[in-house]
Design an enzyme around this catalytic site. Structure first.
Site, PDB file in Angstrom:
ATOM      1  N   ASN A   1       0.856  -1.304  -0.084  1.00  0.00           N
ATOM      2  CA  ASN A   1       0.078  -0.147   0.098  1.00  0.00           C
ATOM      3  C   ASN A   1       0.813   1.340  -0.051  1.00  0.00           C
ATOM      4  OD1 ASN A   1      -2.080   1.952   1.818  1.00  0.00           O
ATOM      5  ND2 ASN A   1      -2.758   1.238  -0.120  1.00  0.00           N
TER       6      ASN A   1
ATOM      7  N   SER B   1      -0.043   4.142   5.414  1.00  0.00           N
ATOM      8  CA  SER B   1      -1.342   3.509   5.065  1.00  0.00           C
ATOM      9  C   SER B   1      -2.291   3.556   5.854  1.00  0.00           C
ATOM     10  CB  SER B   1      -0.658   1.878   4.863  1.00  0.00           C
ATOM     11  OG  SER B   1       0.680   1.879   4.148  1.00  0.00           O
TER      12      SER B   1
ATOM     13  N   GLY C   1      11.689   4.109   7.693  1.00  0.00           N
ATOM     14  CA  GLY C   1      11.296   5.500   7.704  1.00  0.00           C
ATOM     15  C   GLY C   1      11.394   5.918   9.207  1.00  0.00           C
TER      16      GLY C   1
ATOM     17  N   GLY D   1       5.913   7.999   1.176  1.00  0.00           N
ATOM     18  CA  GLY D   1       7.075   7.815   2.182  1.00  0.00           C
ATOM     19  C   GLY D   1       8.055   6.653   1.639  1.00  0.00           C
ATOM     20  N   HIS D   2       7.316   5.614   0.990  1.00  0.00           N
ATOM     21  CA  HIS D   2       8.054   4.415   0.506  1.00  0.00           C
ATOM     22  C   HIS D   2       8.664   5.010  -0.720  1.00  0.00           C
ATOM     23  CE1 HIS D   2       4.464   2.530   2.450  1.00  0.00           C
ATOM     24  NE2 HIS D   2       5.525   1.723   3.016  1.00  0.00           N
TER      25      HIS D   2
ATOM     26  N   LYS E   1       9.317   7.791  10.878  1.00  0.00           N
ATOM     27  CA  LYS E   1       8.078   7.769  11.679  1.00  0.00           C
ATOM     28  C   LYS E   1       7.824   6.761  12.607  1.00  0.00           C
ATOM     29  CE  LYS E   1       4.399   6.299   9.547  1.00  0.00           C
ATOM     30  NZ  LYS E   1       3.631   5.339  10.272  1.00  0.00           N
TER      31      LYS E   1
END
Ligand code: PAF
Length: 266
Positions: free
Chosen positions: A14, A170, A131, A18-19, A133
């Protein structure tokens, strides 16, 4: 491929901006880029969103082709856990796995550390990218790689945000339009805490209470809002210079996490 550097980006699919940033950073660090897409059941609790987790394999494949990824690894659950999840060997990172998100999601970081170890052993990259995050996840993966002598460099990259500050995830898909409208309050609360710390405040417990209050006032059910030492994730000591403010907050079906770094003035 002999002699070429391999960079690896593990994902649960998904894919979002960021990816894309992780894949682009991977490309800058190696000649070959490998991406995995695997929704790992071992890192979900029994009442969590494993079944509902958004799966978009066709879109993911197209995006990764456009990004010219060299290898896409999309295994099935029984390929990764041939003996079943209950019997698989596990990777634990004591203490770090039990605090913050780990206190609310028992077993989650064992599941993450286990699957990342398996993926790193399969892909054997020179560098793997994650990441920031998921700050606690990144620290746990670094610790596992170091303690288990894995020959890989672990790189963390800054959180990619929507224009209004919401960290890309996601799980943002779970938000209704009304919830999406208040979701940037998470970053706003973290930023307020960062400014308080960087202006010299030392009353971290009060800063945490203010953060919890701001999130509750916006309609969230926060699990925690916490100021920690960015190098250890322990509560800050007098020696801690690099701090991180982390939060996890629920709204509707979504549980969102985010964090910001804060430098303590001397
Ligand atoms: O951050 C994620 O997407 C997952 O936790 C990871 C690192 C791919 C392991 O399943």
């Amino acid at each position: 491929m002999a002699g070429e550097r391999i960079a690896f980006v593990p994902t649960m699919g998904n894919l979002h901006g960021g990816h894309v940033s992780l894949v682009q950073a991977a490309r800058e660090r190696a000649q070959r880029v490998v991406v995995s897409v695997f929704v790992n059941p071992l890192q979900f609790g029994p009442n969590e969103d494993y079944a509902a987790y958004p799966r978009t394999p066709d879109e993911d494949r197209k995006l990764l082709e456009a990004l010219k990824v060299d290898v896409l690894f999309m295994p099935e659950v029984d390929e990764m856990y041939p003996r079943g999840q209950a019997l698989t060997a596990r990777v634990h990172v004591p203490e770090l796995e039990d605090i913050l998100c780990g206190a609310f999601r028992p077993g989650h970081f064992m599941g993450v550390a286990t699957i990342v170890t398996k993926l790193l052993n399969l892909v054997q990259p020179d560098v793997a990218l994650f990441g920031e995050k998921d700050f606690q996840q990144l620290m746990i993966i670094r610790r596992a790689a170091e303690d288990l002598c894995m020959p890989v460099e672990i790189v963390g990259l800054p959180t990619t945000r929507e224009p209004d500050g919401l960290a890309m995830s996601s799980r943002n898909r779970y938000l209704t339009p009304e919830q999406r409208a208040v979701a940037p309050q998470i970053f706003a609360a973290l930023e307020r805490a960062r400014r308080a710390i960087e202006s010299g405040r030392r009353d971290f417990a009060e800063i945490e209470r203010e953060g919890m209050g701001m999130l509750e006032a916006a309609g969230f059910r926060p699990d925690y809002f916490s100021v920690r030492d960015a190098n250890t994730l322990a509560p800050p000591s007098d020696e801690s210079e690099e701090l991180v403010v982390l939060t996890a907050a629920r709204i509707g079906r979504a549980r969102l996490i985010d964090n910001v770094r804060a430098k303590r003035p001397r």
